[in-house]
Motif scaffolding. Sequence first.
Motif, PDB file in Angstrom:
ATOM      1  N   SER A   1      60.001  35.528 -26.662  1.00 46.36           N
ATOM      2  CA  SER A   1      59.764  34.864 -27.949  1.00 46.36           C
ATOM      3  C   SER A   1      59.436  33.393 -27.712  1.00 46.36           C
ATOM      4  O   SER A   1      59.842  32.804 -26.703  1.00 46.36           O
ATOM      5  N   PRO A   2      58.695  32.749 -28.615  1.00 47.75           N
ATOM      6  CA  PRO A   2      58.338  31.342 -28.430  1.00 47.75           C
ATOM      7  C   PRO A   2      59.570  30.439 -28.471  1.00 47.75           C
ATOM      8  O   PRO A   2      60.462  30.635 -29.293  1.00 47.75           O
ATOM      9  N   LEU A   3      59.617  29.467 -27.574  1.00 44.10           N
ATOM     10  CA  LEU A   3      60.668  28.444 -27.600  1.00 44.10           C
ATOM     11  C   LEU A   3      60.101  27.229 -28.327  1.00 44.10           C
ATOM     12  O   LEU A   3      59.526  26.326 -27.720  1.00 44.10           O
ATOM     13  N   ARG A   4      60.283  27.213 -29.641  1.00 46.21           N
ATOM     14  CA  ARG A   4      59.670  26.173 -30.468  1.00 46.21           C
ATOM     15  C   ARG A   4      60.347  24.818 -30.294  1.00 46.21           C
ATOM     16  O   ARG A   4      59.764  23.792 -30.632  1.00 46.21           O
ATOM     17  N   GLU A   5      61.584  24.817 -29.771  1.00 45.02           N
ATOM     18  CA  GLU A   5      62.305  23.555 -29.611  1.00 45.02           C
ATOM     19  C   GLU A   5      62.169  22.974 -28.209  1.00 45.02           C
ATOM     20  O   GLU A   5      62.898  22.043 -27.857  1.00 45.02           O
ATOM     21  N   ALA A   6      61.277  23.531 -27.401  1.00 46.83           N
ATOM     22  CA  ALA A   6      61.083  22.997 -26.050  1.00 46.83           C
ATOM     23  C   ALA A   6      60.569  21.563 -26.119  1.00 46.83           C
ATOM     24  O   ALA A   6      59.784  21.204 -27.002  1.00 46.83           O
TER      25      ALA A   6
END
Length: 245
Positions: free
Chosen positions: A20-25
Amino acid sequence: MRTVIQISAAFLVLDGRDKSPLREAFVLVDGGRRRCFRKGDGHIVFTDLPAVEHTFEITAAGFRPARRTFRPGAGALPEVVVMQYAADSPWLAGINHYRFHFTKGGAPLAEGQVQVTLLTGCGALRVVDGAKKGRQTLALSGGYAPMLLYQDYEAGGTAMLLTGYDRGSGCYELREPLGKAVAAGTALRPRWTLDTDREGTAVLPGVGLLMQREELEFSFETEGAQAKKLTLPPPAGACPAAVEF
């Protein structure tokens, strides 16, 4: 008038388990902050970079930092960064995972790197129809699941990365065209690159479709040491395992 050449760099940052995308990277460029564009699917794009080599450090809470080097002329495809869970990650609660402790010559393999390949046949995907060199799609057994995407696979010494699935044709899309032909029945074995911490510990979360068996056989490789094989039960909770090189 002097022309200033600028380049762009793009990354796709994903959770190491379910992709899943790590949007908080968060990404540092050459040790500092720089403006970027973020997409909801995990893509992070930097533009207007000087046309020189750049170092990117990618961090996210609960994951080990990842470093990437970007050079001018590296190509237009985004760099896929599958983030590895930290040994003390709070996200591991409730996730079945292996907690490997690697040693080399009796000492912890601190800040090292280990290649792990799942050898058990039931954990492999198999090519349904043969494919010629240069083809960029494959029909594979096992159906479709998002967690199978952006997973490294090894097939007869050839590395592959699945990046998409076409429901119409039932084929998986490959990041790069095939370097050589593959025959029907060829096994694609999952492969992971684990970075160890100062204690020689690294975490490998269970991937459901790839780890459903009473016993699983793995191969472990690290630089300057003979490869090791180990048979383990499927991960249940935090499953500890020691590997000595």
